[in-house]
Structures are given as structure tokens and as C-alpha cells.
Design an enzyme around this catalytic site. Structure first.
Site, PDB file in Angstrom:
ATOM      1  N   VAL A 134       0.824  -1.214   0.000  1.00 58.43           N
ATOM      2  CA  VAL A 134       0.000   0.000   0.000  1.00 58.43           C
ATOM      3  C   VAL A 134       0.858   1.264   0.000  1.00 58.43           C
ATOM      4  O   VAL A 134       0.638   2.184  -0.791  1.00 58.43           O
ATOM      5  CB  VAL A 134      -0.957  -0.002   1.210  1.00 58.43           C
ATOM      6  CG1 VAL A 134      -1.559   1.368   1.445  1.00 58.43           C
ATOM      7  CG2 VAL A 134      -2.080  -1.005   0.960  1.00 58.43           C
ATOM      8  N   ARG A 140      -6.711  -2.899  -4.944  1.00 58.81           N
ATOM      9  CA  ARG A 140      -6.562  -4.355  -5.009  1.00 58.81           C
ATOM     10  C   ARG A 140      -5.174  -4.673  -5.541  1.00 58.81           C
ATOM     11  O   ARG A 140      -4.767  -4.093  -6.556  1.00 58.81           O
ATOM     12  CB  ARG A 140      -7.581  -4.965  -5.982  1.00 58.81           C
ATOM     13  CG  ARG A 140      -9.024  -4.845  -5.587  1.00 58.81           C
ATOM     14  CD  ARG A 140      -9.902  -5.102  -6.806  1.00 58.81           C
ATOM     15  NE  ARG A 140      -9.587  -4.153  -7.877  1.00 58.81           N
ATOM     16  CZ  ARG A 140      -9.988  -4.267  -9.142  1.00 58.81           C
ATOM     17  NH1 ARG A 140     -10.690  -5.308  -9.523  1.00 58.81           N
ATOM     18  NH2 ARG A 140      -9.673  -3.356 -10.044  1.00 58.81           N
ATOM     19  N   GLU A 141      -4.471  -5.585  -4.899  1.00 58.07           N
ATOM     20  CA  GLU A 141      -3.193  -6.010  -5.455  1.00 58.07           C
ATOM     21  C   GLU A 141      -3.437  -6.578  -6.843  1.00 58.07           C
ATOM     22  O   GLU A 141      -4.460  -7.190  -7.105  1.00 58.07           O
ATOM     23  CB  GLU A 141      -2.543  -7.066  -4.548  1.00 58.07           C
ATOM     24  CG  GLU A 141      -2.016  -6.451  -3.274  1.00 58.07           C
ATOM     25  CD  GLU A 141      -1.501  -7.480  -2.284  1.00 58.07           C
ATOM     26  OE1 GLU A 141      -1.207  -8.616  -2.672  1.00 58.07           O
ATOM     27  OE2 GLU A 141      -1.413  -7.120  -1.094  1.00 58.07           O
ATOM     28  N   PHE A 155     -17.448 -10.222  -7.933  1.00 63.00           N
ATOM     29  CA  PHE A 155     -17.261 -11.040  -6.725  1.00 63.00           C
ATOM     30  C   PHE A 155     -18.283 -12.172  -6.621  1.00 63.00           C
ATOM     31  O   PHE A 155     -18.671 -12.579  -5.540  1.00 63.00           O
ATOM     32  CB  PHE A 155     -17.285 -10.168  -5.453  1.00 63.00           C
ATOM     33  CG  PHE A 155     -15.937  -9.554  -5.196  1.00 63.00           C
ATOM     34  CD1 PHE A 155     -15.481  -8.514  -5.993  1.00 63.00           C
ATOM     35  CD2 PHE A 155     -15.105 -10.032  -4.209  1.00 63.00           C
ATOM     36  CE1 PHE A 155     -14.223  -7.971  -5.803  1.00 63.00           C
ATOM     37  CE2 PHE A 155     -13.840  -9.493  -4.008  1.00 63.00           C
ATOM     38  CZ  PHE A 155     -13.404  -8.459  -4.807  1.00 63.00           C
ATOM     39  N   GLY A 172     -14.977 -20.337  -6.298  1.00 60.20           N
ATOM     40  CA  GLY A 172     -13.574 -20.753  -6.303  1.00 60.20           C
ATOM     41  C   GLY A 172     -13.197 -21.445  -5.012  1.00 60.20           C
ATOM     42  O   GLY A 172     -14.065 -21.935  -4.280  1.00 60.20           O
ATOM     43  N   CYS A 232      -5.815  -9.237   3.140  1.00 57.68           N
ATOM     44  CA  CYS A 232      -6.824  -8.376   3.768  1.00 57.68           C
ATOM     45  C   CYS A 232      -8.057  -9.121   4.287  1.00 57.68           C
ATOM     46  O   CYS A 232      -8.350  -9.053   5.485  1.00 57.68           O
ATOM     47  CB  CYS A 232      -7.256  -7.292   2.785  1.00 57.68           C
ATOM     48  SG  CYS A 232      -5.935  -6.110   2.456  1.00 57.68           S
ATOM     49  N   LYS A 285      -7.818 -11.426   7.609  1.00 57.64           N
ATOM     50  CA  LYS A 285      -7.523 -10.727   8.876  1.00 57.64           C
ATOM     51  C   LYS A 285      -8.578  -9.666   9.179  1.00 57.64           C
ATOM     52  O   LYS A 285      -8.920  -9.433  10.344  1.00 57.64           O
ATOM     53  CB  LYS A 285      -6.123 -10.110   8.839  1.00 57.64           C
ATOM     54  CG  LYS A 285      -6.002  -8.831   8.040  1.00 57.64           C
ATOM     55  CD  LYS A 285      -4.619  -8.204   8.160  1.00 57.64           C
ATOM     56  CE  LYS A 285      -4.469  -6.977   7.286  1.00 57.64           C
ATOM     57  NZ  LYS A 285      -5.309  -5.844   7.638  1.00 57.64           N
TER      58      LYS A 285
HETATM   59  N1  LIG Z   1      -2.169  -5.117   0.582  1.00 54.10           N
HETATM   60  C1  LIG Z   1      -3.349  -4.657   0.208  1.00 54.10           C
HETATM   61  O1  LIG Z   1      -3.886  -5.011  -0.842  1.00 54.10           O
HETATM   62  C2  LIG Z   1      -4.085  -3.663   1.074  1.00 54.10           C
HETATM   63  C3  LIG Z   1      -5.207  -2.999   0.562  1.00 54.10           C
HETATM   64  C4  LIG Z   1      -5.867  -2.068   1.355  1.00 54.10           C
HETATM   65  C5  LIG Z   1      -5.418  -1.835   2.657  1.00 54.10           C
HETATM   66  N2  LIG Z   1      -4.340  -2.504   3.145  1.00 54.10           N
HETATM   67  C6  LIG Z   1      -3.887  -2.213   4.501  1.00 54.10           C
HETATM   68  O2  LIG Z   1      -2.715  -1.388   4.419  1.00 54.10           O
HETATM   69  C7  LIG Z   1      -1.817  -1.680   5.491  1.00 54.10           C
HETATM   70  C8  LIG Z   1      -0.453  -2.058   4.923  1.00 54.10           C
HETATM   71  O3  LIG Z   1      -0.580  -3.252   4.190  1.00 54.10           O
HETATM   72  P1  LIG Z   1       0.565  -3.776   3.213  1.00 54.10           P
HETATM   73  O4  LIG Z   1       0.014  -4.957   2.505  1.00 54.10           O
HETATM   74  O5  LIG Z   1       1.119  -2.637   2.425  1.00 54.10           O
HETATM   75  O6  LIG Z   1       1.660  -4.233   4.313  1.00 54.10           O
HETATM   76  P2  LIG Z   1       3.181  -4.650   4.079  1.00 54.10           P
HETATM   77  O7  LIG Z   1       3.493  -5.643   5.132  1.00 54.10           O
HETATM   78  O8  LIG Z   1       3.411  -4.983   2.639  1.00 54.10           O
HETATM   79  O9  LIG Z   1       4.000  -3.291   4.366  1.00 54.10           O
HETATM   80  C9  LIG Z   1       4.136  -2.691   5.609  1.00 54.10           C
HETATM   81  C10 LIG Z   1       5.515  -2.031   5.659  1.00 54.10           C
HETATM   82  O10 LIG Z   1       5.602  -1.196   6.818  1.00 54.10           O
HETATM   83  C11 LIG Z   1       6.941  -1.241   7.292  1.00 54.10           C
HETATM   84  N3  LIG Z   1       6.963  -0.739   8.679  1.00 54.10           N
HETATM   85  C12 LIG Z   1       6.444  -1.295   9.798  1.00 54.10           C
HETATM   86  N4  LIG Z   1       6.658  -0.488  10.862  1.00 54.10           N
HETATM   87  C13 LIG Z   1       7.307   0.589  10.400  1.00 54.10           C
HETATM   88  C14 LIG Z   1       7.792   1.795  11.015  1.00 54.10           C
HETATM   89  N5  LIG Z   1       7.641   2.035  12.329  1.00 54.10           N
HETATM   90  N6  LIG Z   1       8.430   2.704  10.240  1.00 54.10           N
HETATM   91  C15 LIG Z   1       8.601   2.477   8.928  1.00 54.10           C
HETATM   92  N7  LIG Z   1       8.155   1.375   8.283  1.00 54.10           N
HETATM   93  C16 LIG Z   1       7.525   0.443   9.020  1.00 54.10           C
HETATM   94  C17 LIG Z   1       7.318  -2.697   7.110  1.00 54.10           C
HETATM   95  O11 LIG Z   1       8.721  -2.868   7.099  1.00 54.10           O
HETATM   96  C18 LIG Z   1       6.675  -3.008   5.749  1.00 54.10           C
HETATM   97  O12 LIG Z   1       7.567  -2.775   4.681  1.00 54.10           O
HETATM   98  C19 LIG Z   1      -2.490  -2.801   6.297  1.00 54.10           C
HETATM   99  O13 LIG Z   1      -3.209  -2.229   7.354  1.00 54.10           O
HETATM  100  C20 LIG Z   1      -3.450  -3.413   5.298  1.00 54.10           C
HETATM  101  O14 LIG Z   1      -4.562  -4.020   5.921  1.00 54.10           O
HETATM  102  C21 LIG Z   1      -3.662  -3.398   2.377  1.00 54.10           C
END
Ligand SMILES: NC(=O)c1ccc[n+]([C@@H]2O[C@H](COP(=O)([O-])OP(=O)(O)OC[C@H]3O[C@@H](n4cnc5c(N)ncnc54)[C@H](O)[C@@H]3O)[C@@H](O)[C@H]2O)c1
Length: 434
Positions: free
Chosen positions: A11, A154-155, A252, A256, A263, A266
Site C-alpha cells: 500500500v 486491489r493487489e 465477486f 472458487g 486483507c 484478517k
Molecule cells: N495489501 C493490500 O492489498 C491492502 C489494501 C488495502 C489496505 N491494506 C492495509 O494497508 C496496510 C499495509 O498493508 P501492506 O500490505 O502494504 O503491508 P506490508 O506488510 O506490505 O507493508 C508494511 C511495511 O511497513 C513497514 N513498517 C512497519 N513499521 C514501520 C515503522 N515504524 N516505520 C517504517 N516502516 C515500518 C514494514 O517494514 C513493511 O515494509 C495494512 O493495514 C493493510 O490491511 C492493504
């Protein structure tokens, strides 16, 4: 606008790169030194279509940079986004907010001048209040405004989703913060993406309610698929037949192996905990979580049934490991439970995935990873399509049939027309197709 992104994961990196592409000046911060070093050399730490070009173009234009020095990046920023992980807390399923609160403390200590602190991570209702409390405690004199701005990308389609969102949700009652957020998203506002201003708690809940609803839709059609198999109906036709009703919608509704990913699993769990704590239990979501959990392993049994005999010592080929196509993300991918069920029955697993193998190695044991889908099928008793990467759609099924020892093709995404599979000499098993 000067924007700092704290957390440079799926994100943070996509959001930071897109904001810089809008013309803002963006610094992405992460604790992971290797990640930041790689980004400085133009190497992407994740697979996301179009990301490398977007990042490297904006770095070259001087609008995007990477650092591990949070304090320096925060001091000059107009808006600081928190985009760190919020995984399930071990043991109880609540969202683990330790990364969010740790980042908040670091940000608070570095604040200078008027700053909007934006929670982009998915966080339970009330987290913004705690973020604000921490900032007041660490930096009582700071002029900081705490805003909720959940992310819906969305990824696999993240850049397009970020640049053309269905809506932008901004939770704050502060007019100062609203003004800054309007400026941050102005390019999208001009493109007529609706911006919804709400209270902070409402904004936090919107994200969970959206994910829980989508997880419910998937789980609903998966149960209808089981019913289709039992009564001789076709779930794809049912999906179309109900989806064309505008009140339902076609998205959706693809049956499958169950939802997975970083996401839905959790976030549904965390929402249940919020409901429990608020004494407003969410019984529909409870069922969704239970039904989806059971489904993944049931897909392993489906494969065993298709093989019709003892699988011990035999090879099962797997096409696709990531939780969906066009990502390398293996978090809670259905492939993990399916492969485990097959291994428990004694099968040897040979798997191919276009982008997910490196991450898969961390979560799967005793799997032979191969670099070609045809090699995954070679000598296999059954071939199982788990993730519908485009490159699997046009495989030469006759060639596959020839190289396999068994004849079972289990298509957990309903990608192949059954008659074509049969023509190639394979025995087809789909989902919700009698
Ligand atoms: N992945 C998705 O598709 C998606 C979509 C919408 C929302 N989200 C939400 O976004 C948030 C992030 O998800 P993500 O998939 O990008 O996670 P991720 O694990 O890919 O990335 C999180 C990053 O934060 C870094 N980090 C942690 N603590 C830190 C700090 N104190 N200072 C600096 N960097 C720090 C980690 O090293 C990591 O690189 C989550 O809450 C998730 O639920 C994710």
C-alpha cells in the site's frame, strides 16, 4: 504538497508512487533497510504490474525518494501517511496495532509545524483516537490533525485502483485537515472520483464493512456452487443470472477455492472482535469466516476425490500459488491449505507460479517448485489450477494430457471449458459445475 509515507509495502509504495505521479513531493520511509536500498537502485521489493515504471519515472523526475530516516522525512511534511501492517494478533484475531502505534510515537517525536497525520492502514474503530492520544502525549505542543483515509486498492490492479478509485473516504471533522486532504487528492477530485467526508470512526468502519461484505459475496457464491454440484446446476450461469440484477451486480460472484490474501481473512476476524467488544455481534460475518476456513481444505479433498485412488507417493501438479493473479503475495493464499491437505494424504507436490515462488518458499514445505507449467504437469496424477494467471488460459491441454500419468484436471477457478478438457483426453472437475 509534501507527503511522507511511513511503511513502504504494497500500500505505501503504490500510494506514494501514485501521489508523486500526481505532482506531489513524496518521501517513502521504511524500517527494512534492504527494501529501501533496493528501491534506491530501482529494484521493486514486490511484484505489481506497472509499478517499476511508475516508481522509477517519478524518482527520475525528482518527486519521489526513499529513506530509512523517519524523523527527517516527517519534519518537513504537510501530510504523513501511516501505511504499516496491521496483521492478525496471534492468539485472538484482533488487529495487531503495535506497528501503527510504534510508527505514531516516532512520527509524534519528529513533528514540526502544522501536520496532518493520516491512517491509511486498515485499523479498527477508535484507533484514530488512540493515535491522537499518543501524539498529544509525546508532542503536546504539536499542531497535528489525525485523519482516517482507508485504502481500497486491489493487489494486481493497484495503480489503476489508486488513480481511478470508486470513492475516496476521508474521516475527520477538522476543516483544516479536510482542506489538506482535498489538496492531496485534488487530481482525483478533478477526475470526478467521489470524495466522501465522514467522521473518523465511521471512516474506519467503512473499510471493514466493505471487506466483510465482499468476503460475504464470495462465500455466498461458493456455497451456492456446492449446492449446484449436489443438484446438477451450473454456478457460472447462476452467477450471471443473479448478477445481471443491478441490485446484486456481477462482481465477486466467481465461485472458487475460498478467499485468501493479505486483507479479507484478517479484516473479517478483526471486525468480529470489534463486534464482540461492542456487544453487537456480526453473525453473518462469523459464518462467512467459518465457511471459508473449512472450504480451503475441502478443496484438497475435492482433488483427492478426482484422483479416485491412493495418492500416496504420486505427483500432484499445482498451477498458481499466490492468493490471486498478478501479485507475488502469498499471505493466507488458499494454495497453502490445499497443498497441506494433499501432502497429508501422501501426495508429492510440484508447483509453478509466475511470480509467487520466492514468497511461497517461506510458507510451503517439501514442494518442488518448477519454472514452467508443463513441467508441473509432467508425470502428475492430477493437475490442479489454483490461481487463474492469464498464462494458464491458453495452455496446450493435449500436450499436458500426454505428459501426465493420471488424467485428472481440477480447475478451481472454472477457467477451462469442460468440453475442451475432455477433447484433450483429460477428466474435468470444476467448481459448481455438475
Ligand atoms: N495489501 C493490500 O492489498 C491492502 C489494501 C488495502 C489496505 N491494506 C492495509 O494497508 C496496510 C499495509 O498493508 P501492506 O500490505 O502494504 O503491508 P506490508 O506488510 O506490505 O507493508 C508494511 C511495511 O511497513 C513497514 N513498517 C512497519 N513499521 C514501520 C515503522 N515504524 N516505520 C517504517 N516502516 C515500518 C514494514 O517494514 C513493511 O515494509 C495494512 O493495514 C493493510 O490491511 C492493504
Amino acid at each position: 504538497m509534501r507527503i511522507t509515507m511511513v511503511g513502504t509495502g504494497y500500500v505505501g509504495l503504490v500510494s506514494g508512487a501514485c501521489f508523486s505521479d500526481f505532482g506531489h513531493s513524496v518521501v517513502c520511509v521504511d524500517k527494512a533497510v534492504a527494501k529501501i536500498d533496493a528501491l534506491k537502485q530501482g529494484i521493486m521489493p514486490i511484484y505489481e504490474p506497472g509499478l517499476a515504471e511508475l516508481v522509477n519515472g517519478n524518482v527520475k523526475a525528482g518527486r519521489l525518494s526513499f529513506t530509512t530516516d523517519l524523523a527527517e522525512a516527517v519534519a518537513d511534511a504537510d501530510a504523513v501517511f501511516i501505511a504499516v501492517g496491521t496483521p492478525s494478533r496471534r492468539g485472538d484475531g484482533h488487529a495487531d496495532l503495535s506497528y501503527v502505534f510504534a510508527a505514531t510515537r516516532e512520527i509524534a517525536a519528529a513533528l514540526k509545524g502544522r501536520t496532518v497525520v493520516v491512517t491509511k492502514s486498515t485499523v479498527p474503530v477508535g484507533t484514530g483516537d488512540e493515535v491522537e492520544r499518543i501524539i498529544r502525549e509525546v508532542a503536546p505542543d504539536a499542531e497535528a490533525y489525525v485523519v482516517s483515509n482507508p485504502e481500497f486498492l486491489r493487489e494486481g490492479a493497484a495503480i489503476d485502483d489508486f488513480k481511478r478509485p470508486d470513492r475516496i473516504v476521508i474521516g475527520t471533522e477538522s476543516e483544516v485537515a479536510q482542506e489538506v486532504m482535498r489538496e492531496v487528492y485534488r487530481p482525483l477530485y478533478l477526475n470526478h472520483s467521489p470524495i466522501l467526508f465522514t467522521g473518523r470512526r465511521t471512516s474506519e468502519l467503512i473499510k471493514y464493512a466493505a471487506n466483510a461484505f465482499l468476503a460475504t459475496k464470495i462465500t455466498f457464491i461458493n456455497e451456492i456452487a456446492d449446492l449446484c454440484e449436489a443438484v446438477g446446476a451450473n454456478v457460472q450461469e447462476v452467477s450471471r443470472g443473479i448478477g445481471l440484477d443491478n441490485r446484486i451486480g456481477t462482481k465477486f460472484l466467481h465461485a472458487g477455492p475460498g478467499y485468501g490474501g493479505s486483507c479479507f481473512p484478517k479484516d473479517t476476524l478483526a471486525l468480529l472482535k470489534t463486534g464482540e467488544d461492542a456487544q453487537a455481534p456480526l453473525r453473518i460475518v462469523e459464518s462467512v469466516v467459518r465457511v471459508n476456513d473449512a472450504r480451503k481444505r475441502a478443496m484438497g479433498r475435492k482433488v483427492l476425490k478426482a484422483i479416485d485412488g491412493d495418492v500416496r507417493g504420486k505427483i500432484v501438479g499445482i498451477l498458481g500459488l499466490t492468493f490471486k493473479p498478478n501479485t507475488d503475495d502469498m499471505r493466507d493464499a488458499p494454495s497453502i491449505a490445499i497443498i497441506q491437505a494433499l501432502q497429508d494424504a501422501g501426495a508429492k507436490i510440484r508447483a509453478f507460479d509466475p511470480e509467487g515462488v520466492e514468497q511461497a518458499k517461506d510458507v510451503l514445505n517439501n514442494v518442488e517448485f518448477v519454472a514452467d507449467p508443463y513441467v508441473a504437469a509432467d508425470g502428475a496424477e492430477a493437475l490442479v489450477l489454483v490461481t487463474e494467471w492469464d498464462e494458464f488460459r491458453a495452455l496446450d491441454l493435449a500436450r499436458i494430457a500426454e505428459s501426465m500419468t493420471g488424467k485428472a484436471l481440477v480447475d478451481l477457478r472454472n477457467v477451462y471449458p469442460p468440453h475442451e478438457v475432455a477433447k484433450a483426453g483429460l477428466a474435468y472437475t470444476g467448481v459448481g459445475r455438475a
